[in-house]
Design an enzyme around this catalytic site. Sequence first.
Site, PDB file in Angstrom:
ATOM      1  N   GLY A  15      67.857  74.912 -80.676  1.00 12.97           N
ATOM      2  CA  GLY A  15      67.145  73.846 -81.367  1.00 12.97           C
ATOM      3  C   GLY A  15      66.114  74.359 -82.346  1.00 12.97           C
ATOM      4  N   HIS A  16      66.399  75.488 -83.000  1.00  7.34           N
ATOM      5  CA  HIS A  16      65.383  76.156 -83.818  1.00  7.34           C
ATOM      6  C   HIS A  16      65.084  75.441 -85.132  1.00  7.34           C
ATOM      7  CE1 HIS A  16      68.724  77.563 -86.236  1.00  7.34           C
ATOM      8  NE2 HIS A  16      67.899  78.218 -87.033  1.00  7.34           N
ATOM      9  N   GLY A  18      64.461  72.130 -85.109  1.00  9.62           N
ATOM     10  CA  GLY A  18      63.681  70.963 -84.724  1.00  9.62           C
ATOM     11  C   GLY A  18      62.189  71.237 -84.782  1.00  9.62           C
ATOM     12  N   VAL A  20      59.957  71.373 -82.309  1.00  8.20           N
ATOM     13  CA  VAL A  20      59.513  72.317 -81.286  1.00  8.20           C
ATOM     14  C   VAL A  20      60.160  73.687 -81.491  1.00  8.20           C
ATOM     15  CG1 VAL A  20      59.460  72.801 -78.821  1.00  8.20           C
ATOM     16  CG2 VAL A  20      59.101  70.472 -79.646  1.00  8.20           C
ATOM     17  N   SER A 112      59.840  67.125 -70.908  1.00 10.56           N
ATOM     18  CA  SER A 112      58.959  66.146 -71.533  1.00 10.56           C
ATOM     19  C   SER A 112      58.107  65.499 -70.453  1.00 10.56           C
ATOM     20  CB  SER A 112      59.787  65.066 -72.239  1.00 10.56           C
ATOM     21  OG  SER A 112      58.990  63.950 -72.548  1.00 10.56           O
ATOM     22  N   SER A 113      56.904  65.107 -70.847  1.00  5.32           N
ATOM     23  CA  SER A 113      56.030  64.456 -69.875  1.00  5.32           C
ATOM     24  C   SER A 113      56.541  63.082 -69.460  1.00  5.32           C
ATOM     25  CB  SER A 113      54.615  64.318 -70.451  1.00  5.32           C
ATOM     26  OG  SER A 113      54.628  63.591 -71.664  1.00  5.32           O
ATOM     27  N   CYS A 114      57.561  62.559 -70.156  1.00  3.26           N
ATOM     28  CA  CYS A 114      58.097  61.246 -69.763  1.00  3.26           C
ATOM     29  C   CYS A 114      58.906  61.315 -68.473  1.00  3.26           C
ATOM     30  CB  CYS A 114      58.945  60.657 -70.885  1.00  3.26           C
ATOM     31  SG  CYS A 114      60.543  61.431 -71.078  1.00  3.26           S
ATOM     32  N   TYR A 141      66.437  58.983 -71.112  1.00  5.67           N
ATOM     33  CA  TYR A 141      65.994  60.309 -71.577  1.00  5.67           C
ATOM     34  C   TYR A 141      65.263  61.048 -70.454  1.00  5.67           C
ATOM     35  CZ  TYR A 141      63.429  63.782 -74.348  1.00  5.67           C
ATOM     36  OH  TYR A 141      62.900  64.960 -74.844  1.00  5.67           O
ATOM     37  N   LYS A 145      66.143  64.707 -68.637  1.00 11.29           N
ATOM     38  CA  LYS A 145      65.211  65.838 -68.547  1.00 11.29           C
ATOM     39  C   LYS A 145      64.930  66.222 -67.094  1.00 11.29           C
ATOM     40  CE  LYS A 145      64.675  66.988 -72.773  1.00 11.29           C
ATOM     41  NZ  LYS A 145      65.058  68.347 -73.207  1.00 11.29           N
ATOM     42  N   HIS A 184      58.269  59.461 -83.360  1.00 12.75           N
ATOM     43  CA  HIS A 184      57.224  59.199 -82.386  1.00 12.75           C
ATOM     44  C   HIS A 184      56.010  58.587 -83.085  1.00 12.75           C
ATOM     45  CE1 HIS A 184      59.673  62.156 -80.105  1.00 12.75           C
ATOM     46  NE2 HIS A 184      59.311  61.400 -79.096  1.00 12.75           N
ATOM     47  N   LYS A 192      53.280  55.479 -92.253  1.00 12.21           N
ATOM     48  CA  LYS A 192      52.922  54.087 -92.528  1.00 12.21           C
ATOM     49  C   LYS A 192      51.587  53.984 -93.271  1.00 12.21           C
ATOM     50  CE  LYS A 192      53.820  50.876 -89.381  1.00 12.21           C
ATOM     51  NZ  LYS A 192      53.954  50.182 -88.071  1.00 12.21           N
ATOM     52  N   TRP A 207      52.155  49.092 -83.800  1.00 10.28           N
ATOM     53  CA  TRP A 207      52.801  48.448 -82.655  1.00 10.28           C
ATOM     54  C   TRP A 207      51.873  48.413 -81.447  1.00 10.28           C
ATOM     55  CZ3 TRP A 207      58.604  49.313 -81.315  1.00 10.28           C
ATOM     56  CH2 TRP A 207      59.405  48.829 -82.370  1.00 10.28           C
ATOM     57  N   ASP A 274      54.002  48.401 -75.586  1.00 10.99           N
ATOM     58  CA  ASP A 274      53.018  49.479 -75.521  1.00 10.99           C
ATOM     59  C   ASP A 274      53.592  50.762 -74.921  1.00 10.99           C
ATOM     60  OD1 ASP A 274      50.663  48.591 -76.654  1.00 10.99           O
ATOM     61  OD2 ASP A 274      49.913  47.666 -74.817  1.00 10.99           O
TER      62      ASP A 274
END
Length: 318
Positions: A15-16, A18, A20, A112-114, A141, A145, A184, A192, A207, A274
């Site tokens: 994934g070089h 991307g 991260v 990921s922290s998710c 997702y 992970k 994100h 925006k 949002w 949220d």
Amino acid sequence: MGEGLDRSARTYVAGHRGLVGGAVFRHLQSDGFTDVVGRTSKELDLRDRAAVDAFFDEQRPAYVVLAAAKVGGILANDTYPADFLSDNVRIQVNVLDAAARTGVQKVLFLGSSCIYPKFAPQPIREDSLLTGVLEPTNDAYAIAKIAGVLQVQALRRQHGLPYVSAMPTNLYGPGDNFDLKGSHVLPALIRKVHEAKLRGDREYVVWGTGTPRREFLHVEDLARATVALLERYDDPAPINVGVGEDVTIRELAETVADVVGFDGEIVFDTSKPDGTPRKLLDVSRIHALGWKAEIALRDGIASTYQWFLEHHADARGL
């Protein structure tokens, strides 16, 4: 540092291209690694098991940083859950199996922290994993992970391999995705606000309610952490990588507006979701290894906005 790694050995960053992986790739090269390799998704589809096996047979890397993933914000995760689950599980299984089969010495899997429960006690400790329900807008997702974390643990148990996994908090920086449908929150806000300023708008819409709290880590800080973890971390438990401090979405939006130079009003669209109310990581374990985040949020936003200004003709999503 460096006593535990051979910087002349081949290191593969999956994934070089991307956000991260790109930061990790650049940092490894600047930190003295002399044989860092990567492949674009066109050159190597990591969802294709035969292709991944052939790549590992040919390249035989000593170290692997698995930063490749299908990623996105709330809208993308909520709209394409099957894609997020299928693509990420295949990428992880293919790379981790090939690494184990070909004798890769050390793998760092970036999650990921998710992965943590929606209502995990704050700040979130690593042992909160699998103790509660997930945030429904990105559960597919998150499950993918979590599967990666468990595969790393299984490879350790079955084969005795010193593979490890790290869970970064929300990341941002040069090379981010600025597509409003797939990005994100931070890059979306930068775009925006920038466009609102160009149009001469007197307000811009964010949002949600503005009350959720989020932690943001610059990818260059994460890249430094990857080397520290490859060198010094050897434990089946995932390890958090974050700042240890968070801000509200309102505070974030105000900082972005200040950096961009937009002096209009910020309006919150409370009909939009949220997501998780708070997601602050406990980073005491990685601090004990001697690593801490160094880039202040406003400084990081300013440098990311500068990158956006210089590259927005060819930035992703523009």
